[in-house]
Write a protein that holds these residues in place. Structure first.
Motif, PDB file in Angstrom:
ATOM      1  N   ALA A   1      26.402 -14.524  18.058  1.00  9.93           N
ATOM      2  CA  ALA A   1      26.469 -15.974  17.885  1.00  9.93           C
ATOM      3  C   ALA A   1      25.869 -16.652  19.111  1.00  9.93           C
ATOM      4  N   HIS A   2      25.836 -17.968  19.093  1.00  9.71           N
ATOM      5  CA  HIS A   2      25.257 -18.754  20.198  1.00  9.71           C
ATOM      6  C   HIS A   2      23.830 -18.290  20.514  1.00  9.71           C
ATOM      7  N   ALA A   3      23.070 -17.995  19.474  1.00  6.35           N
ATOM      8  CA  ALA A   3      21.746 -17.386  19.671  1.00  6.35           C
ATOM      9  C   ALA A   3      20.622 -18.214  19.065  1.00  6.35           C
ATOM     10  N   ARG A   4      20.864 -19.475  18.779  1.00  4.01           N
ATOM     11  CA  ARG A   4      19.877 -20.237  18.006  1.00  4.01           C
ATOM     12  C   ARG A   4      18.551 -20.426  18.732  1.00  4.01           C
ATOM     13  N   ALA A   5      18.587 -20.613  20.048  1.00  5.13           N
ATOM     14  CA  ALA A   5      17.321 -20.766  20.772  1.00  5.13           C
ATOM     15  C   ALA A   5      16.438 -19.541  20.570  1.00  5.13           C
ATOM     16  N   ALA A   6      17.047 -18.357  20.553  1.00  8.69           N
ATOM     17  CA  ALA A   6      16.287 -17.128  20.339  1.00  8.69           C
ATOM     18  C   ALA A   6      15.813 -17.009  18.892  1.00  8.69           C
ATOM     19  N   THR A   7      16.674 -17.319  17.934  1.00  4.29           N
ATOM     20  CA  THR A   7      16.279 -17.134  16.529  1.00  4.29           C
ATOM     21  C   THR A   7      15.146 -18.081  16.141  1.00  4.29           C
ATOM     22  N   ILE A   8      15.226 -19.328  16.599  1.00  4.22           N
ATOM     23  CA  ILE A   8      14.173 -20.290  16.258  1.00  4.22           C
ATOM     24  C   ILE A   8      12.863 -19.903  16.946  1.00  4.22           C
ATOM     25  N   ALA A   9      12.948 -19.451  18.178  1.00  6.39           N
ATOM     26  CA  ALA A   9      11.747 -19.020  18.891  1.00  6.39           C
ATOM     27  C   ALA A   9      11.097 -17.831  18.200  1.00  6.39           C
ATOM     28  N   MET A  10      11.911 -16.895  17.746  1.00  6.03           N
ATOM     29  CA  MET A  10      11.361 -15.716  17.080  1.00  6.03           C
ATOM     30  C   MET A  10      10.861 -16.036  15.669  1.00  6.03           C
ATOM     31  N   GLU A  11      11.377 -17.079  15.037  1.00  9.84           N
ATOM     32  CA  GLU A  11      10.795 -17.548  13.774  1.00  9.84           C
ATOM     33  C   GLU A  11       9.399 -18.114  14.034  1.00  9.84           C
ATOM     34  N   ALA A  12       9.240 -18.842  15.147  1.00 10.78           N
ATOM     35  CA  ALA A  12       7.913 -19.370  15.491  1.00 10.78           C
ATOM     36  C   ALA A  12       6.933 -18.230  15.763  1.00 10.78           C
ATOM     37  N   ARG A  13       7.420 -17.195  16.429  1.00  8.19           N
ATOM     38  CA  ARG A  13       6.570 -16.012  16.675  1.00  8.19           C
ATOM     39  C   ARG A  13       6.186 -15.365  15.351  1.00  8.19           C
ATOM     40  N   TYR A  14       7.145 -15.244  14.438  1.00  7.89           N
ATOM     41  CA  TYR A  14       6.886 -14.669  13.122  1.00  7.89           C
ATOM     42  C   TYR A  14       5.801 -15.462  12.390  1.00  7.89           C
ATOM     43  N   ASP A  15       5.926 -16.790  12.404  1.00  5.20           N
ATOM     44  CA  ASP A  15       4.939 -17.631  11.712  1.00  5.20           C
ATOM     45  C   ASP A  15       3.553 -17.463  12.328  1.00  5.20           C
ATOM     46  N   ARG A  16       3.490 -17.410  13.646  1.00  8.14           N
ATOM     47  CA  ARG A  16       2.201 -17.276  14.333  1.00  8.14           C
ATOM     48  C   ARG A  16       1.500 -15.975  13.950  1.00  8.14           C
ATOM     49  N   LEU A  17       2.231 -14.890  13.965  1.00  6.68           N
ATOM     50  CA  LEU A  17       1.621 -13.591  13.694  1.00  6.68           C
ATOM     51  C   LEU A  17       1.334 -13.383  12.212  1.00  6.68           C
ATOM     52  N   MET A  18       2.155 -13.982  11.348  1.00  5.39           N
ATOM     53  CA  MET A  18       1.857 -13.907   9.912  1.00  5.39           C
ATOM     54  C   MET A  18       0.557 -14.643   9.597  1.00  5.39           C
ATOM     55  N   LYS A  19       0.365 -15.795  10.251  1.00  7.72           N
ATOM     56  CA  LYS A  19      -0.890 -16.530  10.037  1.00  7.72           C
ATOM     57  C   LYS A  19      -2.087 -15.724  10.533  1.00  7.72           C
ATOM     58  N   ALA A  20      -1.825 -14.877  11.529  1.00 11.76           N
ATOM     59  CA  ALA A  20      -2.896 -14.021  12.057  1.00 11.76           C
ATOM     60  C   ALA A  20      -3.077 -12.765  11.213  1.00 11.76           C
ATOM     61  N   GLY A  21      -2.243 -12.601  10.198  1.00 10.92           N
ATOM     62  CA  GLY A  21      -2.370 -11.464   9.304  1.00 10.92           C
ATOM     63  C   GLY A  21      -1.735 -10.179   9.798  1.00 10.92           C
ATOM     64  N   ASP A  22      -0.859 -10.273  10.796  1.00 12.41           N
ATOM     65  CA  ASP A  22      -0.236  -9.069  11.370  1.00 12.41           C
ATOM     66  C   ASP A  22       1.244  -9.051  10.993  1.00 12.41           C
ATOM     67  N   GLU A  23       1.541  -8.632   9.781  1.00 12.28           N
ATOM     68  CA  GLU A  23       2.914  -8.667   9.276  1.00 12.28           C
ATOM     69  C   GLU A  23       3.830  -7.728  10.052  1.00 12.28           C
ATOM     70  N   LYS A  24       3.324  -6.574  10.452  1.00 14.97           N
ATOM     71  CA  LYS A  24       4.153  -5.620  11.178  1.00 14.97           C
ATOM     72  C   LYS A  24       4.603  -6.195  12.516  1.00 14.97           C
ATOM     73  N   ALA A  25       3.666  -6.760  13.254  1.00 16.18           N
ATOM     74  CA  ALA A  25       4.022  -7.359  14.539  1.00 16.18           C
ATOM     75  C   ALA A  25       4.928  -8.566  14.341  1.00 16.18           C
ATOM     76  N   ALA A  26       4.677  -9.337  13.286  1.00 16.77           N
ATOM     77  CA  ALA A  26       5.485 -10.533  13.020  1.00 16.77           C
ATOM     78  C   ALA A  26       6.954 -10.176  12.812  1.00 16.77           C
ATOM     79  N   SER A  27       7.207  -9.072  12.144  1.00 17.48           N
ATOM     80  CA  SER A  27       8.576  -8.669  11.810  1.00 17.48           C
ATOM     81  C   SER A  27       9.263  -7.890  12.930  1.00 17.48           C
ATOM     82  N   GLU A  28       8.516  -7.538  13.964  1.00 15.25           N
ATOM     83  CA  GLU A  28       9.041  -6.641  15.000  1.00 15.25           C
ATOM     84  C   GLU A  28      10.293  -7.189  15.660  1.00 15.25           C
ATOM     85  N   PHE A  29      10.322  -8.504  15.929  1.00 18.97           N
ATOM     86  CA  PHE A  29      11.457  -9.091  16.645  1.00 18.97           C
ATOM     87  C   PHE A  29      12.068 -10.270  15.886  1.00 18.97           C
ATOM     88  N   ARG A  30      11.889 -10.299  14.580  1.00 19.74           N
ATOM     89  CA  ARG A  30      12.468 -11.392  13.799  1.00 19.74           C
ATOM     90  C   ARG A  30      13.990 -11.209  13.730  1.00 19.74           C
TER      91      ARG A  30
END
Length: 884
Positions: free
Chosen positions: A448-477
Motif C-alpha cells: 500500500a501507499h505506493a501510488r507514486a510508483a504505480t502511476i509512474a510505472m503506468e507511464a513507463r508502460y504506455d511509453r514502451l507500448m507506443k514504442a512497440g516493446d511489449e516485453k519491456a513495457a510489462s517488465e515493471f508494471r
C-alpha cells in the motif's frame, strides 16, 4: 470556391474557440482574486441534528463548516469553472443547491456549479455550507492553495489561499476545539499553560553544572572548572577521517577554537570494557586540568564521548566546563528518527541539519521514508518515470506528466509538493550520516501507499507500448489491468494506491530498486544492512469497524453499501489465481505474504535485516517466516487502545520491536491542545517535551499512570505476557501537513532532544516490566512521580538555558514554547515550559515589546500579549494574550 468556404469557416471557428478560451481565462482570473474564508461551525454535528450515520461518516462522526467566497470585482455568471481544493476530510454533503463537491483522489476535491447556479454577484459573499467526516480541531486541518480551472484556460491559485499562514483564510476555531462531549483535554490558554508550567522553576547554575545531554549512566562531577576560552587541541586520530571532520565542524559550530592548547584526546580500547559495560557505543570521559580523555569501546563510543564533551560547552558566555568522570553506554541499540519526504519533500540541507543534530544527541538510525502515494523521492537509474512523473505534482488530470496535486501543493510544481534526491544527493546524505555513526535505513513503502510508483510505472508502460516493446513495457508494471476492485485506502486513494503483490513484475521492480539503493550505499561507504519494506495499511477503509452495511445497520456507525466495497486485489485475476493455487490463504494475507517474498530478495542482496510497520507482517507466523537474519518491526499501536499489551506479542514472536508509538513519539502531532498548533492528532491531542520525557518505552503499562488517552481521560494498562524488552525507540515525522523545511523543524525540535534522552538513558523512575502488574491512571501510585518531576525540572532547565541556543547556532528553526501567563492584582505573572527561555510582553497589541523579568513583575491592565524569544533574538514564539 469550396476550398475558400472551408477556410472561412475554419477561421470563424478558430475565432469562436479563441474567444471562448479567452472568456474562460477571464473567469478563472476573476475567481482567483476572490476572497476565500473557511470556518468550522460545529465539530459535534451529530449532537445537533445532523444524521452523520446516514451520511456514511466513520463512527457516525461529522462536522459542519462553511466555505465563503467573496467577489470583490464584477459579477461572474459563467458556469464554466471548477475550484479544486485539498481536504483531508471527506465532504459528505453540500447545503447550497447551487454547488456540488466531488472527491477526485486522495485529498483532492472539486467544487463546481450546478444547474441552479445563479452566479457570484459583484461585491457580495456567497456561502457554501458543507458537512465533513470526523472533526476539524487544529488550523492545519484546512489546507492551502485552492485553485481555479476552466477548459482551455491556465489554472490559477486563489490568491487568498496561497499562503502558509493559514489564519489568513481560516476563521479561528474558538469553542470548536473539542472532539466529543466526553473530551476532557485542557485547552492551553495562557492561564492554563501558566498552571501547567507552575511546578517547573529554573535551576541555578551549580545544579546544572556538569550535566550532559543525553544523561550518562554515571557521572562524578569534580569541584574544578576547566576554561576552554583559550581553545582546545583535539587529537581525534583514533577516528576515521570523516568522523574527525564531523566533530571538528561541531566544535566550530559551537564557537570553540580548535587551534588552542587544552588537549582533547580520543582513543579506542576495547580491553578497557568488560561485562555489562561492554556495550557497542560505550565510552568513558575524563576531564581534568591537564586534558580531556575519551576512551571508547569502539569508534562509535569514542565519537559519542567527544559529543558528551561538546554537550558541556555553554551556548554563550565563558567557555568553562566542569572537571568530571563519566562512564556511559547507550540504552537501546536502535535510537531512531523517521522522516517522511514522500507526502511533502524536504530538502537535502534540512536533512543534513537533522543528521547533524541526531549525532549531537547520539541518535543512530535515520529511517528515510522515500516513497508514498503522493511522491517518489529517489532517482533510480533505468526507471526515469519514477522521478520524472512520480516526484512531481501539478494540475494534469490525466497524470501523464505528473501526479495530481495533493496536500496543499496547488496546481504548480514550484513547492515542496514536488522534488527528489538525485543519486549524488542520496550518496552525499549517506556519507554525511556515516561520518556521524548514523545508519540510513531507506523505506520504499509497499504494497500500500505506493501510488507514486504505480502511476509512474503506468507511464513507463504506455511509453514502451507506443514504442512497440511489449516485453519491456510489462517488465515493471505494478498494476494488474484485470483488477477492477473498488477499494479505498486510509487516505482515500483507489486501487492505484496498491502495488499488486501477485505480479512477477512487482518482484522485479522491488529487486531493481533494492539493487540500485544498495549500490548507492556501497558508493557512499556505508553498506546497506537494513531494508524497510513499509507494509502498513493495506486495507479498504470502508470495510473498517466504523462503517456498517445498509442492509443490516449497526448503531453508532456510518451506514454505507458495503456490498460494493472490495478488499485490495480482490478482483485481480493474478491474485485470484494465487489464492486458488493455495499459495496464499486469501487476499487478506497478501500483504504479509509479500513481506515474506520481499525478505527473500533482501536476503539475496546480502542485507541482514528487514524492517516493517508491524501491521504489514501481522499474518506471518513469526520472525522465522522471513528470510533475513533479523526482522525489525516499528510498533505503532497506541497504548490506550491496547498497545501496552500487543507489543509483547511481537517481541515473543522473535521480532525486534522498535517502539514507535503515535501517542508519544509521532512528531507530526501537535505540541499542545490549541487550535493554532499544527499536526495530525488521531493518536493524541498533544505530545510536548515533557510528555515524551516521561515516556517509559521499555515498560509500556507504566505510562497509564503518567499520561492520558486521546480525549484526556485516564486509562488502565496491564499485560500478562512476558516482555523480552524493546530493541529500540524511534520518533516519526509524517509530512501530510508539514509542507516546508521550516515547518519540519518546528515539529521536530526541541522534541528530538527528549526522544534522545529516553532512547539513550533509562531513568531511575522507570520501573522494570513485571508481567501482570496493573497500572491505573489516577488510582495506582507505583511510579515515583517526585523523582520524575525532579528529573524533568533538571532536563527542562538544560534544554531551555543551553540546548536551544545551540540549535540557534546550527540554524535550526525550532519551536519556541508559548509562555503561560496570568494577571493577579494587576501584576503580570509569566512562565515557560523550558526555563531559561527569554519572555517578552506587550501592552499595545504587539507594537512594542518589553523583556519580562520574574523578579520585577510589571503592573499591567487590559489585554497583555506574551511571547518567548530565541537566545539570538531572531525568532519568536506564537503570541498569546491574557486579560486583567
Amino acid at each position: 470556391m469550396k476550398r475558400c468556404n472551408l477556410s472561412v469557416i475554419a477561421t470563424a471557428l478558430l475565432g469562436v474557440f479563441s474567444g471562448t478560451a479567452l472568456a474562460d481565462q477571464a473567469t478563472v482570473d476573476r475567481i482567483s482574486h476572490f476572497g476565500l474564508n473557511y470556518a468550522v461551525k460545529d465539530n459535534q454535528a451529530a449532537l445537533h441534528g445532523v444524521d452523520c450515520a446516514q451520511l456514511g461518516a466513520d463512527w457516525a462522526s461529522c462536522n459542519k463548516a462553511v466555505i465563503a467566497l467573496t467577489n470583490h470585482g464584477d459579477a461572474v455568471t459563467s458556469k464554466d469553472w471548477v475550484i479544486w481544493f485539498h481536504s483531508i476530510r471527506q465532504i459528505l454533503r453540500v447545503d447550497n443547491p447551487q454547488f456540488k463537491v466531488t472527491h477526485v483522489m486522495g485529498d483532492l476535491h472539486k467544487l463546481e456549479p450546478t444547474d441552479a447556479f445563479t452566479g457570484f454577484p459583484a461585491g457580495e459573499k456567497v456561502e457554501i455550507p458543507i458537512v465533513n467526516e470526523y472533526w476539524q480541531l487544529f488550523v492545519t486541518d484546512v489546507l492551502p492553495r485552492w485553485y481555479v480551472t476552466a477548459d482551455g484556460a491556465s489554472p490559477k491559485t486563489i490568491a487568498s489561499t496561497d499562503t502558509e499562514d493559514l489564519t489568513q483564510f481560516v476563521t479561528p476555531l474558538g469553542e470548536q476545539w473539542k472532539r466529543t462531549a466526553e473530551d476532557n483535554n485542557i485547552l492551553m490558554t495562557a492561564e492554563a499553560r501558566f498552571e501547567k508550567n507552575s511546578d517547573v522553576k529554573m535551576l541555578n547554575a551549580p545544579a546544572l553544572r556538569g550535566q550532559i545531554v543525553p544523561t550518562p549512566q554515571q557521572v562524578k562531577v569534580q569541584g574544578q572548572d576547566i576554561d576552554l576560552s583559550g581553545g582546545v587541541k583535539p587529537d581525534l586520530t583514533a577516528l576515521k577521517a570523516n568522523s574527525q571532520q564531523a566533530l571538528m565542524q561541531r566544535f566550530s559550530q559551537l564557537g570553540v577554537n580548535t587551534g588552542g592548547a587544552y588537549p582533547v584526546r580520543a582513543q579506542i580500547d576495547k580491553a578497557a570494557f568488560s561485562g555489562a559495560a561492554a556495550v557497542p557505543g560505550a565510552y568513558r570521559l575524563t576531564i581534568d586540568k591537564n586534558e580531556a580523555v575519551i576512551t571508547g569501546l569502539d569508534e562509535a563510543g569514542a565519537f559519542y564521548g567527544v559529543q558528551s564533551l561538546l554537550s558541556l560547552i555553554p551556548a554563550s558566555g565563558e567557555q568553562k566546563i566542569a572537571a568530571l568522570e563519566a562512564s556511559d553506554a547507550p540504552r537501546f541499540a536502535y535510537r531512531g528518527i523517521h522522516l517522511d519526504v514522500g507526502r511533502n519533500f524536504h530538502t537535502k540541507a534540512a536533512v543534513l541539519r537533522l543528521l547533524d543534530q541526531m549525532a549531537a544527541y547520539k541518535l543512530n538510525k535515520f529511517h528515510f521514508h522515500l516513497s508514498d502515494d503522493e511522491g517518489w523521492r529517489i532517482e533510480i537509474p533505468g526507471l526515469p518515470e519514477l522521478t520524472d512523473i512520480g516526484s512531481k505534482r501539478c494540475h494534469d488530470p490525466s497524470e501523464k506528466t505528473c501526479l495530481l496535486p495533493q496536500l496543499g501543493s496547488g496546481p504548480d510544481s514550484n513547492n515542496n509538493g514536488s522534488g527528489f534526491f538525485t543519486r549524488a544527493d542520496y550518496i552525499e546524505i549517506v556519507k554525511f550520516a556515516a561520518a556521524r555513526h548514523i545508519e540510513v535505513i531507506p523505506e520504499i513503502d509497499m504494497p500500500a501507499h505506493a501510488r507514486a510508483a504505480t502511476i509512474a510505472m503506468e507511464a513507463r508502460y504506455d511509453r514502451l507500448m507506443k514504442a512497440g516493446d511489449e516485453k519491456a513495457a510489462s517488465e515493471f508494471r505494478l498494476l494488474d489491468p484485470t483488477d477492477t476492485s473498488n477499494t479505498t485506502g486510509v487516505q482515500y486513494y483507489n486501487r492505484t494506491g496498491y502495488l499488486n503483490p501477485c505480479l512477477d513484475a512487482s518482484r522485479r521492480f522491488v529487486d531493481k530498486v533494492i539493487g540500485e539503493m544498495q549500490q548507492m550505499h556501497r558508493e557512499a561507504g556505508q553498506p546497506l544492512t537494513t531494508w524497510h519494506f513499509g507494509g502498513d495499511e493495506a486495507k479498504n477503509i470502508y470495510l473498517g469497524t466504523g462503517y456498517t452495511d445498509q442492509a443490516k445497520p449497526e448503531a453508532g456507525k456510518g451506514i454505507i453499501d458495503q456490498s460494493k466495497q472490495d478488499k485490495p486485489w480482490a478482483k485481480s485475476a493474478a491474485c485470484q489465481a494465487m489464492v486458488k493455487a493455495g499459495n496464499v490463504a486469501d487476499v487478506d494475507h497478501l500483504s504479509s505474504y509479500f513481506g515474506v517474498e520481499v525478505s527473500k530478495l533482501v536476503n539475496a542482496h546480502g542485507i541482514e535485516a528487514m524492517q516493517a510497520w508491524q501491521d504489514g507482517l501481522k499474518d506471518a507466523r513469526d520472525a522465522s517466516a522471513f528470510a533475513t537474519k533479523a526482522v525489525n518491526v516499528n510498533f505503532w499501536d497506541t497504548l490506550y487502545w491496547g498497545g501496552f499489551d500487543s507489543a509483547s506479542v511481537w517481541a515473543n514472536k522473535g521480532f525486534r520491536v522498535v517502539i514507535s508509538n503515535p501517542d508519544y513519539v509521532y512528531l507530526d502531532f501537535p505540541n499542545e491542545v490549541h487550535p493554532q498548533e499544527s499536526g495530525y492528532y488521531w493518536g493524541t491531542r498533544f505530545s510536548d517535551e515533557r510528555k515524551i520525557f516521561s515516556f517509559a518505552p521499555d515498560n509500556l503499562p507504566q505510562n497509564a499512570e503518567t499520561s492520558v488517552d486521546r480525549d484526556g481521560n485516564a486509562f488502565t494498562a496491564k499485560s500478562d505476557k512476558p516482555w523480552p524488552g524493546a530493541y529500540g525507540l524511534s520518533a516519526q515525522l509524517w509530512s501530510e501537513v508539514v509542507r516546508t523545511d521550516q515547518q519540519m523543524e518546528y515539529m521536530i525540535y526541541p522534541r528530538l532532544i527528549a526522544v534522545a534522552e529516553r532512547a539513550w538513558h533509562r531513568a531511575s523512575w522507570e520501573q522494570d516490566y513485571q508481567q501482570g502488574r496493573e497500572y491505573k491512571g489516577g488510582e495506582t501510585h507505583q511510579v515515583d512521580v517526585k523523582a520524575l518531576h525532579n528529573d524533568w525540572v533538571r532536563f527542562a532547565s538544560l534544554v531551555g538555558s543551553r540546548e536551544l541556543a545551540k540549535l540557534d547556532k546550527a540554524g535550526v528553526q525550532y519551536r519556541l514554547p508559548v509562555p503561560g501567563a496570568r494577571i493577579v492584582n494587576g501584576v503580570l505573572d509569566a512562565n515557560v515550559s523550558l526555563p531559561g527561555v527569554t519572555l517578552e510582553y506587550s501592552l499595545d497589541t504587539g507594537k512594542t515589546w518589553q523583556r519580562y523579568d520574574d523578579k520585577q513583575r510589571p503592573a499591567v491592565s487590559g489585554e497583555v500579549q506574551v511571547r518567548s524569544v530565541s537566545a539570538d533574538g531572531k525568532r519568536f514564539s506564537r503570541v498569546d494574550s491574557v486579560k486583567g
